[in-house]
Motif scaffolding. Structure first.
Motif, PDB file in Angstrom:
ATOM      1  N   ALA A 144       4.563 -39.489  25.305  1.00 29.21           N
ATOM      2  CA  ALA A 144       4.957 -40.406  24.308  1.00 29.21           C
ATOM      3  C   ALA A 144       5.354 -39.899  23.190  1.00 29.21           C
ATOM      4  N   LYS A 145       6.263 -40.685  22.400  1.00 29.06           N
ATOM      5  CA  LYS A 145       6.737 -40.338  20.814  1.00 29.06           C
ATOM      6  C   LYS A 145       5.993 -41.404  19.949  1.00 29.06           C
ATOM      7  N   VAL A 146       5.224 -40.937  19.275  1.00 29.82           N
ATOM      8  CA  VAL A 146       4.369 -41.674  18.511  1.00 29.82           C
ATOM      9  C   VAL A 146       4.662 -41.727  17.177  1.00 29.82           C
TER      10      VAL A 146
ATOM     11  N   CYS B 171      10.129 -47.693  17.632  1.00 27.13           N
ATOM     12  CA  CYS B 171       8.718 -47.253  17.220  1.00 27.13           C
ATOM     13  C   CYS B 171       8.798 -46.813  15.879  1.00 27.13           C
ATOM     14  N   GLU B 172      10.322 -46.850  14.988  1.00 26.93           N
ATOM     15  CA  GLU B 172      10.215 -46.171  13.718  1.00 26.93           C
ATOM     16  C   GLU B 172      10.154 -47.394  12.933  1.00 26.93           C
TER      17      GLU B 172
ATOM     18  N   PRO C 252       5.957 -39.121   9.723  1.00 28.68           N
ATOM     19  CA  PRO C 252       5.426 -38.237  10.772  1.00 28.68           C
ATOM     20  C   PRO C 252       5.350 -38.760  11.997  1.00 28.68           C
ATOM     21  N   HIS C 253       5.600 -38.179  13.015  1.00 30.28           N
ATOM     22  CA  HIS C 253       5.669 -38.507  14.485  1.00 30.28           C
ATOM     23  C   HIS C 253       5.148 -37.421  15.375  1.00 30.28           C
ATOM     24  N   LEU C 254       4.255 -37.807  16.303  1.00 33.71           N
ATOM     25  CA  LEU C 254       3.760 -36.741  17.489  1.00 33.71           C
ATOM     26  C   LEU C 254       4.486 -37.100  18.679  1.00 33.71           C
TER      27      LEU C 254
ATOM     28  N   PRO D 253       7.676 -43.123  26.733  1.00 33.14           N
ATOM     29  CA  PRO D 253       7.331 -44.311  25.966  1.00 33.14           C
ATOM     30  C   PRO D 253       7.398 -44.048  24.494  1.00 33.14           C
ATOM     31  N   HIS D 254       7.828 -45.181  23.692  1.00 34.84           N
ATOM     32  CA  HIS D 254       7.847 -44.974  22.236  1.00 34.84           C
ATOM     33  C   HIS D 254       6.704 -45.972  21.691  1.00 34.84           C
TER      34      HIS D 254
END
Length: 498
Positions: A286-288, A64-65, A302-304, A117-118
């Motif tokens: 999730a990691k968003v 996801c990065e 940034p990530h949520l 989940p990513h």
């Protein structure tokens, strides 16, 4: 904790974070008769960068990065080679930890790793087109064959409701993989060190600060201060690993090895917004990750995130960077940066500083912004967020290694620096992202370089194959896809991820 002392061991590990913990465990499994001593400055283990609240806890695998694949090529495609490399390196970590659980070295894997989940999330047509091209590049590889792409707000909302609540009509897109993880790096470090402390010939001493390093003959003399009693002692070892996070640079300078000349460090503080409102927390699993905002360095993407720490689920958003001169969050001093400036690195630091004035200005601005400013950034991800549901906490400090070879390069960049002297008797870690996630791959490289004899014998090769089955197989290659799926399924089953 009760301190244990091993006199004149084979190995001294400075710091009790994820790097030292995995290196110590790996060495002891490869050669059980090795004697190992760990020194940690804090009263408890893994309390600095590896501590659960001092990092994002993402099992970085390139899923996801977006910062690992930042640009589109001239033909519109996205080069995904770096994401593939990081995925493979995190697989080393998963497989070693899977073995640690299966063999009884550590227990209760849900206390340090959980399936989350990513998701990559973007908005605006230009970024939607970018993410579509990124997905095409990744999904073509067997590592990412399960990745799903969507521009449908309803679908994205079913993956992560907070992303679409109260959002306007601007185009959005997201990718999702269910095989992502949330990791408590502090917990796995303490578990591995607990196992190590129970092995013959191994000792761990907390509240002990290493104050000096000096090479005498074929051994290092290490000076240590007991912070409880104030007494000093010395110990010697054939090999020293400096895995002290931000404290590594001053110790490397004290060691005086040629490889430390010209080396400097630039500390960057971190902060998170945290939500513990159960109604909101339960909506998000999730990691968003999104794109870096304008003017932000790459480490401030940034990530949520869903976080699971000590059995409790919370939400985390950030990071927000901050200016600091401390090298450690808990045990650092505001004199750390000034005292690290030496005649041999002054020119390097001045040159780098001149070319990074925008970053310094950004860090000062970040540290002085209001809650309203931070909420404005959060609203990019979660438009319906309310300030009363969030609180600001301080996180860890990252010290970016700066070398003469950086020239006019930016201060903040990805990669982990491992400095090793010419006779391979000392190594020091000066880390950056994806750091903790790829710790096993990093420390295995230290073993290959400094303890090659452990991997040369038939017994050593067999042990290594047991610990990390993929270590001698290029799992990136299409012809090895079946072997990758077989070995990762076994590791994930042991870790409770399937």
């Amino acid at each position: 904790m009760q301190s244990q002392h091993i006199e004149n061991p084979d190995v001294i590990l400075i710091g009790s974070g994820v790097m030292s913990a995995n290196l110590g465990a790996l060495l002891k499994r490869l050669k059980p008769e090795l004697s190992i001593q760990v020194y940690e400055v804090t009263a408890e283990l893994a309390q600095e960068s590896s501590h659960g609240w001092n990092n994002a806890g993402t099992g970085h695998a390139g899923i996801c990065e977006l910062s690992y694949t930042p640009h589109r090529e001239k033909d519109g495609s996205v080069n995904v080679a770096n994401a593939i490399k990081i995925f493979e390196q995190f697989e080393y970590t998963k497989q070693f930890w899977g073995h640690a659980v299966a063999s009884g070295m550590v227990d209760a894997p849900r206390e340090f790793i959980n399936p989350v989940p990513h998701i990559s999330f973007v908005h605006g047509q230009e970024q939607v087109d970018y993410l579509k091209a990124r997905h095409a590049g990744l999904a073509a590889h067997h590592f990412f064959s399960d990745m799903v792409y969507s521009t449908d707000p309803a679908t994205i909302g079913s993956w992560s409701p907070l992303l679409t609540e109260e959002r306007g009509q601007i185009p959005i897109a997201a990718t999702r993989m269910d095989s992502g993880t949330d990791v408590n790096f502090g917990n796995i470090s303490r578990k591995l060190l607990g196992w190590l402390a129970d092995q013959p010939g191994c000792g761990i001493a907390a509240s002990h600060r290493v104050t000096d390093l000096e090479k005498k003959g074929d051994r290092w003399t290490v000076t240590i201060k007991d912070l409880v009693t104030g007494k000093k002692r010395t110990n010697t070892a054939k090999f020293v690993f400096v895995g002290a996070g931000g404290g590594s640079l001053p110790l490397l300078q004290k060691a005086g090895i040629p490889e430390s000349k010209g080396l400097g460090g630039f500390p960057i503080g971190g902060q998170w917004l945290v939500c513990e409102n159960p109604e909101i927390v339960e909506k998000h699993q999730a990691k968003v990750y999104g794109q870096a905002l304008e003017a932000a360095p790459t480490m401030a993407v940034p990530h949520l995130d869903t976080r699971i720490l000590d059995g409790k689920k919370t939400l985390l958003f950030g990071p927000f960077a901050a200016w600091t001169t401390k090298f450690l969050h808990k045990e650092g001093s505001y004199l750390d940066l000034p005292l690290s400036v030496k005649p041999h690195n002054l020119a390097t630091l001045v040159k780098i500083g001149i070319h990074n004035l925008d970053l310094v200005q950004y860090l000062v601005q970040q540290g002085t912004q209001s809650m309203a400013d931070r909420m404005e950034v959060l609203h990019v991800f979660y438009p319906g967020a309310k300030a009363e549901d969030w609180k600001l906490i301080d996180a860890g400090i990252r010290v970016q290694a700066i070398k003469k070879t950086d020239g006019e390069a930016g201060i903040v960049h990805y990669g982990t620096e491992v400095i090793t002297d010419e006779d391979r008797s000392i190594s020091a870690l000066l880390g950056a992202s994806p750091g903790a996630s790829v710790c096993v791959h990093i420390v295995l490289e230290v073993v290959k370089l400094c303890f090659p004899q452990l991997l040369e014998s038939p017994e050593g090769k067999a042990r290594m194959k047991e610990l990390i089955p993929i270590h001698d197989v290029d799992i990136k290659l299409p012809e090895n896809a079946a072997y990758f799926h077989e070995t990762t399924a076994k590791a994930e089953a042991a870790l409770g991820l399937r």
